[in-house]
Design a protein around this motif. Structure first.
Motif, PDB file in Angstrom:
ATOM      1  N   ALA A  73    -118.835   0.850 -69.543  1.00 57.06           N
ATOM      2  CA  ALA A  73    -118.916   1.846 -70.604  1.00 57.06           C
ATOM      3  C   ALA A  73    -118.238   1.354 -71.880  1.00 57.06           C
ATOM      4  N   LEU A  74    -118.568   1.995 -72.973  1.00 55.36           N
ATOM      5  CA  LEU A  74    -117.943   1.703 -74.265  1.00 55.36           C
ATOM      6  C   LEU A  74    -116.458   2.087 -74.233  1.00 55.36           C
ATOM      7  N   PRO A  75    -115.648   1.465 -75.119  1.00 59.78           N
ATOM      8  CA  PRO A  75    -114.214   1.795 -75.160  1.00 59.78           C
ATOM      9  C   PRO A  75    -113.939   3.296 -75.330  1.00 59.78           C
ATOM     10  N   CYS A  76    -114.779   3.994 -76.093  1.00 54.64           N
ATOM     11  CA  CYS A  76    -114.562   5.433 -76.299  1.00 54.64           C
ATOM     12  C   CYS A  76    -114.802   6.235 -75.021  1.00 54.64           C
ATOM     13  N   HIS A  77    -115.407   5.602 -74.025  1.00 52.61           N
ATOM     14  CA  HIS A  77    -115.642   6.239 -72.720  1.00 52.61           C
ATOM     15  C   HIS A  77    -114.791   5.586 -71.636  1.00 52.61           C
ATOM     16  N   GLY A  78    -113.750   4.872 -72.030  1.00 56.75           N
ATOM     17  CA  GLY A  78    -112.793   4.315 -71.085  1.00 56.75           C
ATOM     18  C   GLY A  78    -113.089   2.916 -70.578  1.00 56.75           C
ATOM     19  N   ARG A  79    -114.193   2.305 -70.992  1.00 59.51           N
ATOM     20  CA  ARG A  79    -114.578   0.945 -70.568  1.00 59.51           C
ATOM     21  C   ARG A  79    -114.641   0.787 -69.052  1.00 59.51           C
ATOM     22  N   GLU A  80    -114.825   1.874 -68.315  1.00 55.84           N
ATOM     23  CA  GLU A  80    -114.912   1.793 -66.863  1.00 55.84           C
ATOM     24  C   GLU A  80    -116.147   0.992 -66.458  1.00 55.84           C
ATOM     25  N   ALA A  81    -115.976   0.141 -65.440  1.00 50.04           N
ATOM     26  CA  ALA A  81    -117.087  -0.661 -64.920  1.00 50.04           C
ATOM     27  C   ALA A  81    -117.578  -0.031 -63.622  1.00 50.04           C
ATOM     28  N   LYS A  82    -118.908   0.018 -63.448  1.00 46.39           N
ATOM     29  CA  LYS A  82    -119.510   0.635 -62.266  1.00 46.39           C
ATOM     30  C   LYS A  82    -120.595  -0.282 -61.711  1.00 46.39           C
ATOM     31  N   LEU A  83    -120.540  -0.535 -60.400  1.00 45.13           N
ATOM     32  CA  LEU A  83    -121.578  -1.331 -59.742  1.00 45.13           C
ATOM     33  C   LEU A  83    -122.839  -0.485 -59.639  1.00 45.13           C
ATOM     34  N   ASN A  84    -123.940  -0.965 -60.214  1.00 44.56           N
ATOM     35  CA  ASN A  84    -125.209  -0.244 -60.139  1.00 44.56           C
ATOM     36  C   ASN A  84    -126.120  -0.765 -59.043  1.00 44.56           C
ATOM     37  N   ASP A  85    -126.081  -2.083 -58.773  1.00 53.62           N
ATOM     38  CA  ASP A  85    -126.979  -2.638 -57.765  1.00 53.62           C
ATOM     39  C   ASP A  85    -126.509  -4.028 -57.359  1.00 53.62           C
ATOM     40  N   VAL A  86    -126.978  -4.464 -56.191  1.00 56.70           N
ATOM     41  CA  VAL A  86    -126.667  -5.795 -55.652  1.00 56.70           C
ATOM     42  C   VAL A  86    -127.957  -6.384 -55.100  1.00 56.70           C
ATOM     43  N   GLN A  87    -128.193  -7.652 -55.381  1.00 59.07           N
ATOM     44  CA  GLN A  87    -129.276  -8.398 -54.748  1.00 59.07           C
ATOM     45  C   GLN A  87    -128.638  -9.464 -53.876  1.00 59.07           C
ATOM     46  N   GLU A  88    -128.987  -9.459 -52.583  1.00 59.66           N
ATOM     47  CA  GLU A  88    -128.434 -10.422 -51.637  1.00 59.66           C
ATOM     48  C   GLU A  88    -129.399 -11.584 -51.438  1.00 59.66           C
ATOM     49  N   SER A  89    -128.951 -12.553 -50.634  1.00 57.69           N
ATOM     50  CA  SER A  89    -129.773 -13.710 -50.236  1.00 57.69           C
ATOM     51  C   SER A  89    -130.281 -14.494 -51.439  1.00 57.69           C
ATOM     52  N   LYS A  90    -129.412 -14.729 -52.389  1.00 61.05           N
ATOM     53  CA  LYS A  90    -129.747 -15.539 -53.556  1.00 61.05           C
ATOM     54  C   LYS A  90    -129.151 -16.933 -53.380  1.00 61.05           C
ATOM     55  N   SER A  91    -129.742 -17.909 -54.090  1.00 56.63           N
ATOM     56  CA  SER A  91    -129.217 -19.277 -54.056  1.00 56.63           C
ATOM     57  C   SER A  91    -128.629 -19.613 -55.423  1.00 56.63           C
ATOM     58  N   GLU A  92    -127.993 -20.765 -55.486  1.00 55.75           N
ATOM     59  CA  GLU A  92    -127.414 -21.236 -56.734  1.00 55.75           C
ATOM     60  C   GLU A  92    -128.487 -21.395 -57.818  1.00 55.75           C
ATOM     61  N   HIS A  93    -129.708 -21.684 -57.386  1.00 54.39           N
ATOM     62  CA  HIS A  93    -130.775 -21.998 -58.334  1.00 54.39           C
ATOM     63  C   HIS A  93    -131.640 -20.794 -58.702  1.00 54.39           C
ATOM     64  N   ASP A  94    -131.448 -19.653 -58.038  1.00 51.78           N
ATOM     65  CA  ASP A  94    -132.229 -18.459 -58.386  1.00 51.78           C
ATOM     66  C   ASP A  94    -131.839 -17.977 -59.774  1.00 51.78           C
ATOM     67  N   PRO A  95    -132.822 -17.731 -60.647  1.00 48.00           N
ATOM     68  CA  PRO A  95    -132.487 -17.261 -61.993  1.00 48.00           C
ATOM     69  C   PRO A  95    -131.958 -15.828 -61.950  1.00 48.00           C
ATOM     70  N   ILE A  96    -131.130 -15.503 -62.915  1.00 50.63           N
ATOM     71  CA  ILE A  96    -130.637 -14.137 -63.056  1.00 50.63           C
ATOM     72  C   ILE A  96    -131.702 -13.372 -63.836  1.00 50.63           C
ATOM     73  N   LEU A  97    -132.269 -12.383 -63.192  1.00 49.11           N
ATOM     74  CA  LEU A  97    -133.327 -11.569 -63.813  1.00 49.11           C
ATOM     75  C   LEU A  97    -132.877 -10.121 -63.907  1.00 49.11           C
ATOM     76  N   TYR A  98    -133.525  -9.364 -64.769  1.00 47.33           N
ATOM     77  CA  TYR A  98    -133.246  -7.927 -64.863  1.00 47.33           C
ATOM     78  C   TYR A  98    -133.650  -7.259 -63.559  1.00 47.33           C
ATOM     79  N   PHE A  99    -132.791  -6.426 -63.013  1.00 45.83           N
ATOM     80  CA  PHE A  99    -133.140  -5.630 -61.820  1.00 45.83           C
ATOM     81  C   PHE A  99    -132.444  -4.289 -61.884  1.00 45.83           C
TER      82      PHE A  99
END
Length: 99
Positions: A73-99
């Motif tokens: 979140a933005l600083p005015c909302h406390g900058r709290e971080a929240k986990l939205n999703d996880v993708q498992e079974s990835k390799s070093e070479h898998d590109p980071i894509l929007y999910f």
């Protein structure tokens, strides 16, 4: 710097991303039902929205990686971080894509 709404280029994990990654570890372990001895951010992309979405590639041991989507979140909302999703079974070479 990424444009507002667009996802940025891949960057090496910096101090801020390492800190976010450490904060997310227990949430990832709960979501995946696994315990990770190794949990180190390697690289990331970011997306500026009403805060920042981070897409983080995390090394979890051996050749295994997971991808995290974390909203900070933005600083005015406390900058709290929240986990939205996880993708498992990835390799070093898998590109980071929007999910």
């Amino acid at each position: 710097m990424s444009m507002c709404g667009g996802i940025g280029e891949v960057k090496d994990a910096n101090d801020e991303v390492h800190k976010i990654c450490e904060q997310m570890k227990p949430h990832v372990e709960e979501k995946t039902g696994k315990t990770y001895e190794v949990f180190k951010a390697k690289s990331f992309k970011s997306q500026v929205v009403a805060g920042t979405n981070y897409f983080i590639k995390v090394h979890v041991g051996g050749d295994d990686h997971v991808h995290l989507r974390v909203f900070q979140a933005l600083p005015c909302h406390g900058r709290e971080a929240k986990l939205n999703d996880v993708q498992e079974s990835k390799s070093e070479h898998d590109p980071i894509l929007y999910f």
